[in-house]
Design a protein around this motif. Sequence first.
Motif, PDB file in Angstrom:
ATOM      1  N   PHE A  67     -43.364 -15.619   5.502  1.00  0.00           N
ATOM      2  CA  PHE A  67     -44.066 -14.474   4.906  1.00  0.00           C
ATOM      3  C   PHE A  67     -43.107 -13.310   4.715  1.00  0.00           C
ATOM      4  O   PHE A  67     -43.038 -12.705   3.640  1.00  0.00           O
ATOM      5  N   VAL A  68     -42.346 -12.972   5.753  1.00  0.00           N
ATOM      6  CA  VAL A  68     -41.447 -11.817   5.696  1.00  0.00           C
ATOM      7  C   VAL A  68     -40.315 -12.043   4.703  1.00  0.00           C
ATOM      8  O   VAL A  68     -39.981 -11.146   3.907  1.00  0.00           O
ATOM      9  N   LEU A  69     -39.717 -13.219   4.711  1.00  0.00           N
ATOM     10  CA  LEU A  69     -38.613 -13.502   3.797  1.00  0.00           C
ATOM     11  C   LEU A  69     -39.079 -13.431   2.338  1.00  0.00           C
ATOM     12  O   LEU A  69     -38.370 -12.902   1.474  1.00  0.00           O
ATOM     13  N   CYS A  70     -40.259 -13.961   2.088  1.00  0.00           N
ATOM     14  CA  CYS A  70     -40.791 -13.922   0.716  1.00  0.00           C
ATOM     15  C   CYS A  70     -41.140 -12.487   0.311  1.00  0.00           C
ATOM     16  O   CYS A  70     -40.924 -12.089  -0.840  1.00  0.00           O
ATOM     17  N   TYR A  71     -41.684 -11.706   1.242  1.00  0.00           N
ATOM     18  CA  TYR A  71     -41.964 -10.296   0.948  1.00  0.00           C
ATOM     19  C   TYR A  71     -40.676  -9.572   0.592  1.00  0.00           C
ATOM     20  O   TYR A  71     -40.627  -8.806  -0.381  1.00  0.00           O
ATOM     21  N   GLY A  72     -39.616  -9.808   1.358  1.00  0.00           N
ATOM     22  CA  GLY A  72     -38.330  -9.195   1.043  1.00  0.00           C
ATOM     23  C   GLY A  72     -37.812  -9.627  -0.317  1.00  0.00           C
ATOM     24  O   GLY A  72     -37.222  -8.826  -1.049  1.00  0.00           O
ATOM     25  N   ALA A  73     -38.037 -10.888  -0.674  1.00  0.00           N
ATOM     26  CA  ALA A  73     -37.590 -11.373  -1.986  1.00  0.00           C
ATOM     27  C   ALA A  73     -38.320 -10.668  -3.115  1.00  0.00           C
ATOM     28  O   ALA A  73     -37.715 -10.295  -4.137  1.00  0.00           O
ATOM     29  N   VAL A  74     -39.633 -10.464  -2.954  1.00  0.00           N
ATOM     30  CA  VAL A  74     -40.406  -9.757  -3.989  1.00  0.00           C
ATOM     31  C   VAL A  74     -39.894  -8.332  -4.172  1.00  0.00           C
ATOM     32  O   VAL A  74     -39.679  -7.866  -5.297  1.00  0.00           O
ATOM     33  N   ARG A  75     -39.684  -7.627  -3.062  1.00  0.00           N
ATOM     34  CA  ARG A  75     -39.203  -6.244  -3.156  1.00  0.00           C
ATOM     35  C   ARG A  75     -37.810  -6.180  -3.774  1.00  0.00           C
ATOM     36  O   ARG A  75     -37.493  -5.261  -4.543  1.00  0.00           O
ATOM     37  N   SER A  76     -36.969  -7.155  -3.455  1.00  0.00           N
ATOM     38  CA  SER A  76     -35.621  -7.176  -4.022  1.00  0.00           C
ATOM     39  C   SER A  76     -35.649  -7.450  -5.521  1.00  0.00           C
ATOM     40  O   SER A  76     -34.939  -6.799  -6.300  1.00  0.00           O
ATOM     41  N   LEU A  77     -36.473  -8.412  -5.935  1.00  0.00           N
ATOM     42  CA  LEU A  77     -36.589  -8.712  -7.365  1.00  0.00           C
ATOM     43  C   LEU A  77     -37.100  -7.500  -8.133  1.00  0.00           C
ATOM     44  O   LEU A  77     -36.660  -7.230  -9.261  1.00  0.00           O
ATOM     45  N   HIS A  78     -38.013  -6.759  -7.526  1.00  0.00           N
ATOM     46  CA  HIS A  78     -38.539  -5.559  -8.164  1.00  0.00           C
ATOM     47  C   HIS A  78     -37.432  -4.531  -8.388  1.00  0.00           C
ATOM     48  O   HIS A  78     -37.274  -3.974  -9.480  1.00  0.00           O
ATOM     49  N   LEU A  79     -36.637  -4.267  -7.359  1.00  0.00           N
ATOM     50  CA  LEU A  79     -35.562  -3.279  -7.479  1.00  0.00           C
ATOM     51  C   LEU A  79     -34.513  -3.717  -8.499  1.00  0.00           C
ATOM     52  O   LEU A  79     -34.022  -2.907  -9.294  1.00  0.00           O
ATOM     53  N   ILE A  80     -34.169  -4.997  -8.498  1.00  0.00           N
ATOM     54  CA  ILE A  80     -33.172  -5.501  -9.451  1.00  0.00           C
ATOM     55  C   ILE A  80     -33.673  -5.359 -10.886  1.00  0.00           C
ATOM     56  O   ILE A  80     -32.954  -4.902 -11.777  1.00  0.00           O
ATOM     57  N   ALA A  81     -34.929  -5.751 -11.115  1.00  0.00           N
ATOM     58  CA  ALA A  81     -35.485  -5.656 -12.468  1.00  0.00           C
ATOM     59  C   ALA A  81     -35.585  -4.202 -12.917  1.00  0.00           C
ATOM     60  O   ALA A  81     -35.298  -3.872 -14.082  1.00  0.00           O
ATOM     61  N   TYR A  82     -35.980  -3.308 -12.015  1.00  0.00           N
ATOM     62  CA  TYR A  82     -36.055  -1.885 -12.361  1.00  0.00           C
ATOM     63  C   TYR A  82     -34.660  -1.334 -12.672  1.00  0.00           C
ATOM     64  O   TYR A  82     -34.473  -0.528 -13.585  1.00  0.00           O
ATOM     65  N   TRP A  83     -33.662  -1.757 -11.900  1.00  0.00           N
ATOM     66  CA  TRP A  83     -32.283  -1.325 -12.131  1.00  0.00           C
ATOM     67  C   TRP A  83     -31.816  -1.742 -13.528  1.00  0.00           C
ATOM     68  O   TRP A  83     -31.200  -0.961 -14.254  1.00  0.00           O
ATOM     69  N   MET A  84     -32.168  -2.975 -13.911  1.00  0.00           N
ATOM     70  CA  MET A  84     -31.787  -3.475 -15.241  1.00  0.00           C
ATOM     71  C   MET A  84     -32.542  -2.753 -16.348  1.00  0.00           C
ATOM     72  O   MET A  84     -32.052  -2.654 -17.475  1.00  0.00           O
ATOM     73  N   SER A  85     -33.731  -2.225 -16.036  1.00  0.00           N
ATOM     74  CA  SER A  85     -34.547  -1.584 -17.074  1.00  0.00           C
ATOM     75  C   SER A  85     -34.026  -0.209 -17.486  1.00  0.00           C
ATOM     76  O   SER A  85     -34.394   0.290 -18.544  1.00  0.00           O
ATOM     77  N   GLY A  86     -33.195   0.417 -16.647  1.00  0.00           N
ATOM     78  CA  GLY A  86     -32.725   1.773 -16.960  1.00  0.00           C
ATOM     79  C   GLY A  86     -31.229   1.916 -16.833  1.00  0.00           C
ATOM     80  O   GLY A  86     -30.743   2.687 -15.991  1.00  0.00           O
ATOM     81  N   PRO A  87     -30.443   1.188 -17.664  1.00  0.00           N
ATOM     82  CA  PRO A  87     -28.978   1.257 -17.536  1.00  0.00           C
ATOM     83  C   PRO A  87     -28.409   2.644 -17.816  1.00  0.00           C
ATOM     84  O   PRO A  87     -27.349   2.994 -17.319  1.00  0.00           O
TER      85      PRO A  87
END
Length: 400
Positions: free
Chosen positions: A119-139
């Motif tokens: 549960f915790v590892l998957c939660y961390g993966a979701v939060r990480s994917l969110h930050l990465i995608a947001y980072w890519m959205s605003g170069p």
Amino acid sequence: MSEKRRTRAGARLIATDDGHKVTPAELFFDLVFVYAITQVTALMAAAPSPLRLLGGGVVLALLWWCWCCFAWLGNVVRADSGAMFSVLVAVMAVVLIVSLTVPEVYEDLPGGLSAPLVFVLCYGAVRSLHLIAYWMSGPGDPVLRRTLRRTALMSVAPPFALLLVGSALSGMTQILVWLAAVAVDYGGIYIAGGSGWRVASPGHFAERHGLIVIIALGESIVAIGVGVSGLPLSAPVLVASAAGLMVVAGLWRLYFRELSERAEHKLTHLDGDDRTRLARDAYTFLHLPLVGGIVLTALGMKKTLHQIADTGHYELSEPLHGVVAWALTGGVGVFLLGTAAILLRTTGRSSATLLAGGVLCLGAGALVSLVPALLALGLLAAAVTALVVVHDRTGRTAKA
């Protein structure tokens, strides 16, 4: 257009505009959260107790944060574009795994993977994917990138560490450590401020949150059916089912006829950081009590219908007991107080009707434990219907 140019166009993130609407990709994304919410209800229903309700609330708060992350991202980047849709599908797979772990998250079964750790590892993966995608959205957006770095340091890394520690614990200690992680996570977002985040389309943002409320209300209706599954149909079951539907209909009307349009109107007439802060407060923070209240009510109705239908173990005159008695009306109370808070934050106007109704419903658990379960559900349906009528008339008077 050449094949290479098509590939580049399909891979990039496409920004939204003010008229952006909810896409079918986002509705598809929400399907895993339908299952997740039902799993939270099942987690609490398996062994109802104050501690289990608290634990279920912690899990719901973490799942809610996962959903909110991509509601915000989908407001600035089209969810049906090539790259973003791929991210959503990946997140769906991870959240599905999270949902599968929920029943074992506090009582891990032997012989398999550690459910709390997964549960915790998957939660961390979701939060990480969110930050990465947001980072890519605003170069070309240095303010957003500073906010993302601050969010990672304040609202992702520390809570993730606490969740990891909690996954190695059990019982009340695990729940309290995870509750601390939730507090740090939510508090970190609030302290980080609104600069950098933005709401490109108020209509889309309001609609997304309205849809998740619909999903939660749908769980209440499903709970009615699950409660009587495998048990004979009877007249009291039919009456109880109708009463349960009246409760759900009342909550629907309070939100969609009395609140959602006002909140969207206010959000539309703000801009910049003021709009962002309102979106954060009224939607990201204050919609959680709405969803949580509905989940508690679903738990109460599931147990009520089961008790009414299971005549082999319960008398029709028997009341609900323990936290289930409180959940039936207390969930409605949490919903009403959340609605009152959103109304105050978006319009500056308090509602005595919603506040009084919320407080009375929170305290009605003692009464529920004294009267037959069917009567308690019928009285709740009548009370919610009366509250809707009074609030509607009060609202028209205030506008006049």
